[in-house]
Design a protein around this motif. Structure first.
Motif: not given
Lengths: 117, 115
Positions: B9-10, B33, B35, B37, B43, B90, B106-111
Motif C-alpha cells: 500500500r505504501y 489496467f 493508472y 494519479q 488518472l 491504481f 479499482f484497487g485501494p492504490g499504492t503510494r
C-alpha cells in the motif's frame, strides 16, 4: 483521442443543498459510456453513476443524477441533499466500447467537492 | 478476500532501484489496467491487458514494464525508478459481460515515493 474536461477544480456546498459538477468531452465516437467516480480521502475510487451514450434518458442513482447532453458533449453530475460524506474528489471518465477500444478510461482532472456543515 | 487488492500500500524506494507493484483480482475479469494519479492530471493509463499474455501500452508507459501470466495477476514493474515516478498507482479490472460490464473496479492504490 478522447479528452475529458472538468472546468471546476474546486467547489463547495452547504449540507442539504444541491450542487452540480460540470464535465465536457470531445470525441468522434458514437458508442461510448460516461462515468462519474468519487474518491474520498480514503483514496478508494468508487463508481457513482454511469450513462450509456445510446440512452436518451438520464441516469439516476438515489441522490445522484446526470444531465447528459450528447450533441453538446456535456455530462454534468447533480448531487441533491448534499451530505458530509459526499466530500470527495469527483472524476468524470469516458470509455468507448467499439472498434478495439479495450475499454480504457479517459479521466478528467477532477473536481474537489467540499460539503460544509 | 474477494475483490481487487494491491500490495504494498505504501512504498519508499531510491532512485535507480527496481520496484514491483502487485495487483490481484478474484473475479476472473479479462481486462486489467494500471493508472497513475498525480495532482493536476487526474488518472492516466500506464498499461492495460485484455487477457493473460496480452498487454499493451497506455498513455504514459515509459519506464514501466508489465506482465500477465495468470488472469488474476497483473504486476507493474519500475525497472529503474525515477523521482518523476513518485505517484499513487491504481490497478483496475473490468468485464465485458453481464449487467456490470464496462464498469472498472479499482484497487485501494499504492503510494510510491522515489527519493
Amino acid at each position: 483521442a478522447q479528452t475529458v474536461t472538468q472546468s471546476q477544480p474546486e467547489m463547495s456546498v452547504q449540507e442539504a443543498e444541491t450542487v452540480t459538477l460540470s464535465c465536457t468531452y470531445d470525441t468522434s465516437e458514437n458508442n461510448y459510456y460516461l462515468f462519474w467516480y468519487k474518491q474520498p480521502p480514503s483514496r478508494q475510487m468508487i463508481l457513482v453513476i454511469r450513462q450509456e451514450a445510446y440512452k436518451q434518458q438520464n441516469a439516476t442513482e438515489n441522490r445522484f443524477s446526470v444531465n447528459f447532453q450528447k450533441a453538446a458533449k456535456s455530462f454534468s453530475l447533480k448531487i441533491s441533499d448534499s451530505q458530509l460524506g459526499d466530500t470527495a474528489m469527483y472524476f468524470c471518465a469516458f470509455m468507448k466500447y467499439s472498434g478495439g477500444s479495450n475499454y480504457k478510461l479517459t479521466f478528467g482532472k477532477g473536481t474537489l467537492l467540499t460539503v460544509n456543515p | 478476500d474477494a475483490g481487487i487488492t494491491q500490495s504494498p500500500r505504501y512504498k519508499i524506494t531510491e532512485t535507480g532501484r527496481q520496484v514491483t507493484l502487485m495487483c490481484h483480482q478474484t473475479w476472473s475479469h479479462s481486462y486489467m489496467f494500471w493508472y497513475r494519479q498525480d495532482l493536476g492530471h487526474g488518472l492516466r493509463l500506464i498499461y492495460y491487458s485484455a487477457a493473460a499474455d496480452i498487454t499493451d501500452k497506455g498513455e504514459v508507459p515509459d519506464g514501466y514494464v508489465v506482465s500477465r501470466s495468470k488472469t488474476e495477476n497483473f504486476p507493474l514493474t519500475l525497472e529503474s525508478a525515477t523521482r518523476s515516478q513518485t505517484s499513487v498507482y491504481f490497478c483496475a479490472s473490468t468485464t465485458v459481460q453481464g449487467a456490470v460490464r464496462y464498469e472498472q473496479y479499482f484497487g485501494p492504490g499504492t503510494r510510491l515515493t522515489v527519493t
